[in-house]
Design a protein around this motif. Structure first.
Motif, PDB file in Angstrom:
ATOM      1  N   SER A  77       0.867  -1.172   0.000  1.00 13.12           N
ATOM      2  CA  SER A  77       0.000   0.000   0.000  1.00 13.12           C
ATOM      3  C   SER A  77       0.898   1.214   0.000  1.00 13.12           C
ATOM      4  O   SER A  77       2.049   1.156   0.408  1.00 13.12           O
ATOM      5  CB  SER A  77      -0.962  -0.004   1.183  1.00 13.12           C
ATOM      6  OG  SER A  77      -0.281  -0.279   2.363  1.00 13.12           O
ATOM      7  N   MET A  78       0.333   2.304  -0.486  1.00  8.23           N
ATOM      8  CA  MET A  78       1.181   3.467  -0.728  1.00  8.23           C
ATOM      9  C   MET A  78       0.411   4.757  -0.466  1.00  8.23           C
ATOM     10  O   MET A  78      -0.777   4.849  -0.743  1.00  8.23           O
ATOM     11  CB  MET A  78       1.627   3.412  -2.191  1.00  8.23           C
ATOM     12  CG  MET A  78       2.559   4.502  -2.597  1.00  8.23           C
ATOM     13  SD  MET A  78       3.373   4.015  -4.140  1.00  8.23           S
ATOM     14  CE  MET A  78       4.243   5.515  -4.526  1.00  8.23           C
ATOM     15  N   HIS A  80       0.811   8.852  -1.327  1.00  5.17           N
ATOM     16  CA  HIS A  80       1.577   9.803  -2.134  1.00  5.17           C
ATOM     17  C   HIS A  80       1.643  11.162  -1.463  1.00  5.17           C
ATOM     18  O   HIS A  80       0.901  11.448  -0.534  1.00  5.17           O
ATOM     19  CB  HIS A  80       0.926   9.983  -3.505  1.00  5.17           C
ATOM     20  CG  HIS A  80       0.955   8.752  -4.341  1.00  5.17           C
ATOM     21  ND1 HIS A  80       0.069   7.718  -4.161  1.00  5.17           N
ATOM     22  CD2 HIS A  80       1.770   8.383  -5.349  1.00  5.17           C
ATOM     23  CE1 HIS A  80       0.340   6.771  -5.043  1.00  5.17           C
ATOM     24  NE2 HIS A  80       1.359   7.148  -5.773  1.00  5.17           N
ATOM     25  N   GLN A  82       0.762  13.969  -3.013  1.00  2.00           N
ATOM     26  CA  GLN A  82      -0.544  14.589  -3.301  1.00  2.00           C
ATOM     27  C   GLN A  82      -1.617  13.781  -2.582  1.00  2.00           C
ATOM     28  O   GLN A  82      -1.424  12.606  -2.309  1.00  2.00           O
ATOM     29  CB  GLN A  82      -0.860  14.573  -4.798  1.00  2.00           C
ATOM     30  CG  GLN A  82       0.188  15.204  -5.680  1.00  2.00           C
ATOM     31  CD  GLN A  82       1.015  14.153  -6.381  1.00  2.00           C
ATOM     32  OE1 GLN A  82       1.471  13.201  -5.745  1.00  2.00           O
ATOM     33  NE2 GLN A  82       1.226  14.323  -7.661  1.00  2.00           N
ATOM     34  N   PHE A  83      -2.744  14.418  -2.309  1.00  2.00           N
ATOM     35  CA  PHE A  83      -3.815  13.701  -1.624  1.00  2.00           C
ATOM     36  C   PHE A  83      -4.603  12.921  -2.659  1.00  2.00           C
ATOM     37  O   PHE A  83      -5.385  13.489  -3.396  1.00  2.00           O
ATOM     38  CB  PHE A  83      -4.736  14.664  -0.888  1.00  2.00           C
ATOM     39  CG  PHE A  83      -3.991  15.710  -0.100  1.00  2.00           C
ATOM     40  CD1 PHE A  83      -2.873  15.361   0.639  1.00  2.00           C
ATOM     41  CD2 PHE A  83      -4.415  17.028  -0.087  1.00  2.00           C
ATOM     42  CE1 PHE A  83      -2.176  16.306   1.364  1.00  2.00           C
ATOM     43  CE2 PHE A  83      -3.728  17.984   0.631  1.00  2.00           C
ATOM     44  CZ  PHE A  83      -2.610  17.621   1.354  1.00  2.00           C
ATOM     45  N   ILE A  84      -4.391  11.627  -2.720  1.00  2.00           N
ATOM     46  CA  ILE A  84      -5.018  10.806  -3.744  1.00  2.00           C
ATOM     47  C   ILE A  84      -6.150   9.987  -3.159  1.00  2.00           C
ATOM     48  O   ILE A  84      -5.926   9.078  -2.354  1.00  2.00           O
ATOM     49  CB  ILE A  84      -3.975   9.860  -4.393  1.00  2.00           C
ATOM     50  CG1 ILE A  84      -2.797  10.641  -4.944  1.00  2.00           C
ATOM     51  CG2 ILE A  84      -4.637   9.005  -5.470  1.00  2.00           C
ATOM     52  CD1 ILE A  84      -3.140  11.577  -6.079  1.00  2.00           C
TER      53      ILE A  84
ATOM     54  N   ALA B 182      -0.174   9.894  -9.883  1.00  2.07           N
ATOM     55  CA  ALA B 182      -0.341   9.180  -8.618  1.00  2.07           C
ATOM     56  C   ALA B 182      -1.705   8.498  -8.530  1.00  2.07           C
ATOM     57  O   ALA B 182      -1.832   7.448  -7.902  1.00  2.07           O
ATOM     58  CB  ALA B 182      -0.156  10.145  -7.457  1.00  2.07           C
ATOM     59  N   TYR B 183      -2.723   9.070  -9.186  1.00  2.00           N
ATOM     60  CA  TYR B 183      -4.042   8.439  -9.168  1.00  2.00           C
ATOM     61  C   TYR B 183      -3.989   7.065  -9.816  1.00  2.00           C
ATOM     62  O   TYR B 183      -4.558   6.098  -9.317  1.00  2.00           O
ATOM     63  CB  TYR B 183      -5.059   9.305  -9.913  1.00  2.00           C
ATOM     64  CG  TYR B 183      -5.661  10.384  -9.056  1.00  2.00           C
ATOM     65  CD1 TYR B 183      -6.755  10.102  -8.238  1.00  2.00           C
ATOM     66  CD2 TYR B 183      -5.137  11.658  -9.054  1.00  2.00           C
ATOM     67  CE1 TYR B 183      -7.315  11.077  -7.452  1.00  2.00           C
ATOM     68  CE2 TYR B 183      -5.685  12.643  -8.261  1.00  2.00           C
ATOM     69  CZ  TYR B 183      -6.768  12.355  -7.459  1.00  2.00           C
ATOM     70  OH  TYR B 183      -7.301  13.325  -6.671  1.00  2.00           O
ATOM     71  N   ILE B 189      -2.181  -0.094  -7.446  1.00  2.00           N
ATOM     72  CA  ILE B 189      -1.879  -0.745  -6.167  1.00  2.00           C
ATOM     73  C   ILE B 189      -3.135  -1.379  -5.592  1.00  2.00           C
ATOM     74  O   ILE B 189      -3.102  -2.477  -5.048  1.00  2.00           O
ATOM     75  CB  ILE B 189      -1.254   0.275  -5.192  1.00  2.00           C
ATOM     76  CG1 ILE B 189       0.163   0.592  -5.652  1.00  2.00           C
ATOM     77  CG2 ILE B 189      -1.245  -0.251  -3.768  1.00  2.00           C
ATOM     78  CD1 ILE B 189       0.818   1.718  -4.925  1.00  2.00           C
TER      79      ILE B 189
END
Lengths: 366, 288
Positions: A77-78, A80, A82-84, B182-183, B189
């Motif tokens: 799990s990751m 980032h 930025q708020f993703i 990143a999205y 993931i």
């Protein structure tokens, strides 16, 4: 569950993002990747996640070669920078999304989301959408999504960098508690030395695609093995200058000198790169003692922030930084005297910039 | 207490805008309103007629027919162009030199003057001379857009799709390229399928832009005039006579200024109301 890089290289086109790297990360506590932007933190994290494949070398996890295993099968799990979050999902649905994909029963999903939401103080917000949340709450939601599944590897890529100061402190204080009692290997990328020190664990200093040093965070800070690690792990930037060792003294700029300590007696005479952290350079007469060496320079910038004073001054064309407790008003442009704590100096070889001698400095407070 | 001085000079700054709007919107619109309630036989002599023209237009089967054709045309256009535009935008390269190549190719149809588009497609689709016409006839279909209503509709729609899908592509592409990488990584993931990525990341992120695209395409296609006028002239018969073409026929062909003015206003209100309802619905939906 250890994650291991074996001679991993990442190249994109003609550019080398990661030079041959060997690294072994253990579960429990944080594994911090410390480096400036473009140092390779994100590249390493993407390799760990499986979002990118190494150009050569192998990645092992729990004694299994996972180099070619896809992201979906790695159980990572990751979070980032930025708020993703999924924009039209509620907070609940966002947190639940990895569990839904995994096909867990509804009752269990509800229970687990509830628990994580509780932990991250999101319980009252479960019905909201990400856009209706503050930045801190959005990042909490992203964190909750990362923590809700029992992943083997939790990757945090500068998760606090986009938050304002207060929220950052708050969330940083909570992080160790959140990852405690997890079997996962946790990787945390940051560009701030202070954050590495606060989170503890292990730290890898990164510079231009190379890991310059890896070890326990405090140890790396206390005893950088080369100049670059010392520079990476110092904020404000560490002061460096060329000194000459000659007949039992170190000579700086031909004017300042101090006796060679027991640790460095065995070094050959000649030139060295001396490095000293800004808080070991203080205004003269604020601190006295025989181990102090005096330097004088022209003040360039003087910043006072309540409890500490940061002064940049110039000595023979080199800019120095002094960071000291208390308020020491220093007029800009004036000549001022500072004292270096010579016991806290690091000496690096001129040619390879490796630490010249560790000696008994190990364990001292630097 | 200080005496409050009122300075009215600021009004002078507003005057240019007021004049501009007056000459460019209010005066022409009010002229039309004026015509729509009166009868004139020239020489600036007017007779008050009340809502007679409105009743006449709203009751005329000719207006109903053009309106129906218009609604069908616009619906088909939207149903084809919006999904097609999004699909092309999704298929376009994300980086590299091909991005500029694709963008330029996409922008080309938008740069061509509308009457040229009509003329181009007229020649292109001619059954004997045009490439498209010959190909279709060569495949065994009896295709002649100047005679067959179906062929005329097909050609008009093809022309509009060719001309305007690019607009949707460019808007959707801009929205897509603003989604941070990143999205996609987060979705990977999570193990999301490509469909889930489209449905839960790309589509929501494109929503605002697509709203604008639909609105623009609705308004433009609802008011379409030049291209079908050049291509088919509204024919064969009246089969491709859309509202604008009909309106021009009434106003300039028959010189029935009263009914034409009434029809203009009804037309204007339809576009305005539909756009407003659509926009409000989309935005309300967003807030929920």
């Amino acid at each position: 569950m250890a994650l291991e890089f074996r001679d991993v290289v990442k190249r994109v086109g003609a550019e080398i993002y990661i030079y041959p790297t060997d690294l072994k990360l253990e579960p429990g506590g944080f594994n911090i990747l410390l480096g400036t932007t473009l140092s390779g933190k994100t590249s390493l994290i993407q390799l760990m996640a499986g979002l990118e494949r190494p150009t050569s070398g192998e990645i092992w996890f729990e004694g299994r070669n996972i180099t070619t295993v896809s992201v979906q099968k790695r159980n990572v799990s990751m979070v980032h920078q930025q708020f993703i979050n999924y924009p039209n999902f509620s907070v609940f649905e966002n947190i639940a999304s990895p569990l839904k994909v995994a096909g867990l029963p509804k009752v269990e999903i509800r229970a687990r989301v509830g628990k994580v939401a509780e932990l991250l103080k999101l319980s009252p917000l479960l019905d909201r959408r990400p856009l209706e949340l503050s930045g801190g709450q959005q990042q909490r939601t992203a964190l909750a999504r990362a923590l809700v599944k029992d992943s083997d590897l939790v990757l945090l890529d500068e998760p606090l960098a986009n938050l304002d100061y207060k929220l950052r402190e708050e969330l940083r204080d909570e992080l160790p508690r959140l990852i405690k009692d997890r079997g996962a290997t946790v990787v945390y990328a940051t560009s701030e030395p202070e954050e590495a020190l606060l989170l503890g664990g292990h730290t890898a200093c990164l510079h231009e695609g190379r890991i310059t040093q890896f070890g326990e965070t405090a140890e790396v800070y206390r005893l950088p093995q080369d100049l670059i690690s010392a520079q990476v792990f110092s904020d404000p930037p560490i002061n460096t200058a060329t000194v000459v060792k000659h007949e039992g003294v170190f000579l700086l700029n031909g004017t300042t000198s101090w006796p060679v300590g027991a640790d460095h007696e065995k070094l050959a005479d000649g030139e060295y790169v001396m490095a000293i952290r800004p808080h070991q350079v203080v205004p003269a007469n604020a601190k006295t003692g025989e181990r102090m060496a005096r330097i004088e320079g022209i003040v360039l910038v003087s910043e006072i922030s309540g409890s500490e004073s940061v002064v940049r001054f110039e000595v023979e064309g080199t800019t120095w930084i002094s960071q000291s407790h208390g308020i020491h008003p220093t007029p800009v442009g004036a000549r001022a005297a500072f004292e270096i704590d010579t016991k806290k100096c690091f000496y690096f070889n001129m040619d390879d910039h490796r630490l010249a001698s560790a000696g008994s400095m190990r364990g001292g407070d630097v | 207490m200080a005496r409050k001085t009122t300075n009215q000079k600021a009004w002078f700054l507003v005057i240019p805008v007021v004049l501009l709007v007056a000459f460019n919107a209010i005066i022409p619109l009010m002229t039309v309103v004026n015509y729509s309630f009166q009868e004139t036989f020239g020489d600036n002599v007017f007779f008050w007629e009340g809502v007679k023209w409105y009743e006449q237009v709203l009751r005329s089967s000719r207006f109903h027919d053009s309106l129906l054709r218009q609604i069908i045309f616009t619906s088909i256009i939207l149903v084809i162009e919006i999904p097609l535009g999004v699909a092309i935008a999704l298929a376009m390269p994300k980086k590299g030199i091909w991005v500029s190549v694709c963008l330029v190719l996409m922008a080309l149809p938008l740069l061509i003057p509308w009457n040229v588009v009509g003329a181009m497609w007229n020649i292109y689709a001619l059954p004997e001379l045009g490439l498209l016409g010959r190909i279709i006839n060569g495949m065994g279909f009896d295709y002649n857009f100047t005679q067959g209503p179906l062929a005329a509709w097909f050609t008009t729609i093809m022309m509009d799709v060719w001309h305007w899908t690019s607009l949707v592509v460019l808007l959707a592409y801009a929205a897509l390229s603003s989604i941070p990488d990143a999205y996609y990584q987060a979705a990977k993931i999570d193990g999301a399928t490509p469909w889930a990525v489209f449905r839960y990341i790309q589509l929501p992120k494109m929503k605002r832009v697509l709203t604008i695209a639909i609105l623009l395409r609705f308004m433009d296609s609802f008011m379409i005039y030049t291209e079908p006028f050049v291509l088919t002239g509204g024919g064969p018969g009246n089969t491709t006579t859309f509202l604008s073409i009909d309106l021009v026929k009434i106003a300039l062909g028959q010189f029935d200024l009263g009914p034409a003015a009434a029809m203009s206003l009804i037309y204007f209100l339809i576009v305005l109301l539909t756009s407003w309802i659509f926009y409000t619905l989309m935005m309300n939906n967003e807030e929920k």
